[in-house]
Motif scaffolding. Structure first.
Motif, short mmCIF file in Angstrom:
data_model
loop_
_atom_site.label_atom_id
_atom_site.label_comp_id
_atom_site.label_asym_id
_atom_site.label_seq_id
_atom_site.Cartn_x
_atom_site.Cartn_y
_atom_site.Cartn_z
N SER A 125 -3.57 5.26 0.63
CA SER A 125 -3.16 4.19 -0.28
C SER A 125 -3.90 4.35 -1.60
O SER A 125 -4.88 5.11 -1.70
N VAL B 194 -0.81 0.31 -3.55
CA VAL B 194 0.35 1.10 -3.12
C VAL B 194 -0.03 1.84 -1.85
O VAL B 194 -1.04 2.55 -1.82
N CYS C 208 0.96 4.66 0.93
CA CYS C 208 1.78 5.86 1.06
C CYS C 208 2.68 5.77 2.28
O CYS C 208 2.32 5.18 3.31
N GLY D 154 5.92 4.25 -6.70
CA GLY D 154 5.99 3.49 -5.46
C GLY D 154 6.83 2.24 -5.57
O GLY D 154 7.19 1.64 -4.55
N ASP E 215 9.55 6.09 -1.88
CA ASP E 215 8.38 6.39 -1.06
C ASP E 215 7.50 7.41 -1.79
O ASP E 215 8.02 8.32 -2.47
N VAL E 216 6.19 7.29 -1.62
CA VAL E 216 5.26 8.20 -2.29
C VAL E 216 4.20 8.69 -1.30
O VAL E 216 3.94 8.05 -0.28
#
Length: 419
Positions: free
Chosen positions: A219, A336, A338, A373, A377-378
């Motif tokens: 994250s 954010v 992941c 994000g 999706d990242v």
């Protein structure tokens, strides 16, 4: 005793890593200041670095363009006309007196990864490399401008931001050759995206401490930034006794120490990075002090609780010293997290290099992945940075670690693409 994993890069990755390292050295010469690296948004250096990297993208087989916010794109189409798009990238702008790898190495690794994977033909996904133009926020004080435009979250209030010379963001756009009214055209269509992957040096010491070259980011920090004014009373230094002083500088200094104390106790990250004093005379009690606060945490809720504690401390300090301490928020970004499927792909990429237990890392630094994000999706791949220093000329990543990162990123992209 368990066997020590054998971690090694392929011959192709080693050759590409040497090229990436040379490119980092070349881009380090594109700077507004002789003898150190400073490259900010919408500057002549921004234009020059886009031109140079654009040629490297074209040489690698990518078609290129500059979008309506000044970001540089390079693309290779997928095997079908409607193939979804996997984005890769990072940023090319810098802080003042920067190192040569923060952001830059991720862009260049993405270019070589696309060239490597498409050499035998197109993949089931289109691959698009984005070199973001303003992640750091050095010139206008607002981070993630480039990637915010790509994510479609540009805020019209930003047009009135000014740089140190009083040039507004709107005027800087026009001088750079961009049309402010068309900035919305930089936004991507989320429906076309399969995800975003970013390689970046770790801006901390944890990979080095673990003896690992690469890590999986879980994250990215939740962040808030503030400017704070401490308003006291300017009076003669010799003629004003202590009990009658309302010293803005001492109130600000005490407030800065409170930020450190509270954040250390709560396992958050708080930094006072700038402070100015007025009137700034050796024989005058300071009447005004301005300082910044950068606050980061793993979760939004914890970050906000810590800020409430900090503001209570500011109030008490101000009351005791007869100084008004007033913060104004200038930036807010949520944490954010992941995407598990992309994290799995990154982990598989690292395992392909021979590392059996890849390290998982929470990123305390912000990245363009935070903006992306919001629309897809990242995931992120971290590369070891000796001593963990960044935003400094001493930041470093070895060609050996870049090579391992290239192998890992290639496998991650293949997994996401289903190739």
């Amino acid at each position: 005793m368990s066997a020590v994993p054998v971690v090694s890069a392929t011959e192709l990755a080693s050759a590409d890593a040497e090229l990436v390292a040379r490119w980092c050295d070349e881009l380090a010469t594109v700077s507004a200041e002789p003898g150190r690296i400073t490259r900010v948004y919408l500057s002549p250096e921004h234009a020059r670095v886009n031109a140079v990297v654009g040629r490297w993208m074209q040489d690698a087989g990518l078609s290129t363009w500059q979008d309506a916010a000044g970001n540089l794109h390079g693309r290779v189409d997928g095997s079908t006309a409607d193939a979804p798009v996997l984005l890769l990238g990072s940023h090319l702008d810098t802080v003042v007196d920067a190192g040569r790898y923060d952001g830059i190495v991720g862009v260049l690794m993405a270019i070589r990864t696309v060239a490597r994977l498409t050499a035998r033909g197109p993949l089931p996904v289109a691959l698009e490399v984005i070199a973001f133009s303003d992640e750091e926020g050095t010139r206008f004080g607002k981070a993630l401008l480039g990637s915010s435009a790509v994510a479609g979250v540009w805020d019209a209030s930003w047009w009135e931001l000014q740089d140190g010379d009083g040039v507004t963001l709107r005027d800087a756009f026009a001088r750079f050759g961009l049309d402010p009214d068309r900035v919305g055209e930089a936004a991507v269509d989320p429906a076309t995206l399969v995800g975003y992957l970013e390689a970046h040096i770790e801006q901390g010491p944890y990979l080095e401490q673990a003896g690992q070259a690469l890590g999986v980011v879980t994250s990215i920090a939740s962040a808030r930034r503030f400017t704070v004014e401490a308003v006291g009373e300017a009076r003669h230094a010799g003629g004003t006794p202590y009990e009658r002083r309302h010293d803005a500088l001492l109130a600000a200094a005490e407030a800065a120490l409170a930020v450190e104390r509270i954040c250390r106790a709560s396992q958050h990250v708080g930094t006072v990075g700038t402070m100015t004093v007025e009137p700034g005379a050796v024989n005058v009690v300071p009447g005004l002090a301005r300082f910044s606060v950068d606050l980061r945490g793993e979760f939004d809720e914890g970050r906000d609780r810590v800020w409430e504690e900090i503001t209570k401390a500011f109030t008490l300090i101000g009351e005791r010293r007869g100084v008004a301490v007033a913060p104004t928020e200038v930036h807010r970004a949520p944490a954010v997290f992941c995407a598990p499927r992309l994290m799995d792909a990154v982990r598989a990429g690292i395992e392909s290099t021979g590392e059996t237990e890849p390290m998982r890392l929470f990123s305390r630094a912000g990245h363009d992945a935070m903006s992306l994000g919001l629309v897809t999706d990242v995931a992120m791949l971290f590369l070891r940075n000796p001593d963990g220093i960044s935003h400094h000329p001493d930041e470093f990543v070895s060609t050996e670690d870049i090579a391992l990162g290239l192998d890992a990123l290639a496998v991650a992209v293949e997994q996401v693409a289903g190739a």
